[in-house]
Scaffold this active site. Structure first.
Site, PDB file in Angstrom:
ATOM      1  N   SER B 122      41.851  30.503-172.062  1.00 49.16           N
ATOM      2  CA  SER B 122      41.851  28.888-172.634  1.00 49.16           C
ATOM      3  C   SER B 122      43.261  28.355-172.297  1.00 49.16           C
ATOM      4  O   SER B 122      44.231  29.338-171.894  1.00 49.16           O
ATOM      5  CB  SER B 122      42.163  29.002-174.191  1.00 49.16           C
ATOM      6  N   TYR B 146      46.156  31.831-181.200  1.00 50.83           N
ATOM      7  CA  TYR B 146      45.059  31.856-180.443  1.00 50.83           C
ATOM      8  C   TYR B 146      45.654  32.035-179.024  1.00 50.83           C
ATOM      9  O   TYR B 146      45.055  32.996-178.239  1.00 50.83           O
ATOM     10  CB  TYR B 146      44.337  30.387-180.671  1.00 50.83           C
ATOM     11  N   LYS B 150      45.104  34.982-176.167  1.00 52.86           N
ATOM     12  CA  LYS B 150      44.270  34.975-174.999  1.00 52.86           C
ATOM     13  C   LYS B 150      45.028  35.295-173.765  1.00 52.86           C
ATOM     14  O   LYS B 150      44.537  35.989-172.973  1.00 52.86           O
ATOM     15  CB  LYS B 150      43.683  33.342-174.757  1.00 52.86           C
TER      16      LYS B 150
END
Lengths: 321, 321
Positions: B122, B146, B150
């Site tokens: 991402s 997050y 990633k």
């Protein structure tokens, strides 16, 4: 002030403990207790404060729980499987260098007291097709499992700091030279042994050519920087807690010349140049045009010359061997 | 050709499966079996090949072992706890987004057959005080858990590829808009809902101003790129398997104007601007001056205009709702 050094039996851990014992304080506070933890019983350190020596397995959460409690103000997270071994023992490298680090951070998160955590990353996080110069804003592109694991450790230190679980600091150590003691399984081992062994009258093998450049720091400066690294204020570091520790770039030839300048021509004759493909496969991907502007701005320092590194080895380590 | 989509019940997984069913081939080979795996039973996909639907928990190694076998040629690793939820549920985010990914890679390593693994990272890996423009050589400085997870996934994909355990590819997805379906817990959810809901006659809340810029891709282009991403040759990718998927940067105002240009002025009147600090705290750290030169050179593509994204939504998704 209670300090825990995880990896307290290793070269850096032992020297750091010795320096803390000499100072008696950290972050302006008197040290009461130092916990030296390692996978084998760390050697004792003479100090005016309590020194606890603990054997631990950081892959085991119960073992980690015994090391760190809510009174632990500063944690030095030095434990690692070194580069050569992590390349050969893939699972063990991840178990210690990634999951082990996470276990310590999770223990701290559960305690909720936000200690200072100083993590030793490595310039092995750099590599591959990333343009020179390597700065603190360069893409981390490790070419070894060890480097990948250290890069993940930096991400954890930053994320746990951002969330307020720790006051973290991660320093990418240059290759430490001249290391005392026995060779370890780091691919960089020869970068110390070609000086350490000849300075003690023994032969050593150099598996790369004289023109091989690399980024170095003496053990003495590394310890000074780790102490400053705990003491620098969080607000001065800012959001990104990971940075390269200052070092200097020299070729093997420049370093040999420095040894000769300090100790005379005899030592150099004991260095044998022999190619070692397994070592070369690892070190060829390492970067050397590395800049540590952020750490320098925070007051951390490199050595002035490799002559200094040689002198530090003779003063600090050769006599003790 | 056997393909496994882990996260096969999600928006991207379902659209990818539908497109694979329409094509019938991947990497020039006829698809025999498609395994759709997700934490809840994935919706069925009509196809001329076998479609197996499996519920799985990627934090459980036994569950992972049932998904992937030595016949699995291509694995799409799409499963993730999204940004907003990973910020609120810290442990769950790491369990799925880091340990879950590792479990899949470890399963593949044990099998020893080196499948193609396409991992969706991402643009949340970017952030903080890193100079513009953001390129494939920019420091990954995530401002969310997050994003950190990633970035760790990218490191794993690169390390397992380097070691020869997988033929990995990691693509940093732009924010996908216009997403069909229900809102999820991604902080970027409004970047679809402010178009999706008004285009269906419903109100939607925009928690940022009209001048908020961000980096977008339509679902249709994302799926095309994921298919190209599996098909591009490893030797053309080179050592670093992680790269940004092409997108385009638009402000909220530009996107609203594009919607108006395609569908008339009515939809815009249904957008209510209301600040939401919890969303702002996450999205304010996201970067938008992002360049995807490597993926573009490999043939992956961005949308031509946001008008296209609106048209794709109307053609592909609005009718099906």
């Amino acid at each position: 002030m209670k300090i825990c050094i995880i990896g307290g039996g290793g070269l850096v851990g032992q020297k750091l403990a010795t320096e803390l014992a000499a100072r008696g304080t950290l972050k302006g506070q008197t040290i009461d207790t130092l916990v030296l933890a390692d996978v084998v019983d760390p050697a004792p350190i003479a100090a005016d404060f309590t020194v606890e020596r603990v054997t631990c397995d950081i892959t085991d959460t119960a073992s980690v729980a015994k090391l760190v409690d809510a009174d632990t103000d500063v944690i030095y997270l030095l434990a690692a499987i070194v580069s050569g071994q992590a390349e050969e023992e893939f699972e063990l490298g991840y178990d210690i260098n990634m999951f082990g680090i996470r276990n310590v951070l999770e223990r701290v998160r559960a305690l909720g007291h936000k200690p200072t955590v100083v993590f030793t990353s490595s310039i092995a996080v750099f590599g591959g097709d990333v343009p020179d110069p390597i700065t603190d804003n360069s893409y981390l592109n490790p070419q070894t499992s060890y480097g990948a694991q250290k890069a993940m450790g930096e991400l954890l230190i930053n994320d746990y700091s951002r969330k307020g679980f720790i006051d973290g600091r991660a320093f990418r150590l240059p290759t430490i030279s001249v290391r005392p003691g026995k060779p370890n399984r780091a691919a960089s081992g020869f970068m110390s042994s070609i000086f350490r062994e000849p300075l003690q009258g023994q032969e050593a093998v150099c598996p790369v050519g004289r023109d091989f450049p690399h980024y170095y720091l003496s053990p003495r400066k590394c310890i000074e920087n780790l102490i400053k690294g705990a003491e620098v204020k969080a607000e001065d570091i800012g959001q990104n807690r990971a940075m390269t520790m200052p070092g200097r770039t020299w070729t093997i030839g420049q370093m040999i010349d420095a040894m000769t300048a300090v100790t005379g021509p005899q030592a150099e004759t004991l260095i044998k140049f022999e190619e070692q493909p397994a070592v070369w496969d690892i070190v060829k991907g390492w970067r050397f045009d590395i800049h540590a502007d952020k750490a320098l701005s925070l007051g951390l320092e490199a050595d002035e010359s490799f002559e200094d590194n040689i002198r530090h080895f003779i003063a600090d380590d050769k006599a003790a061997l």
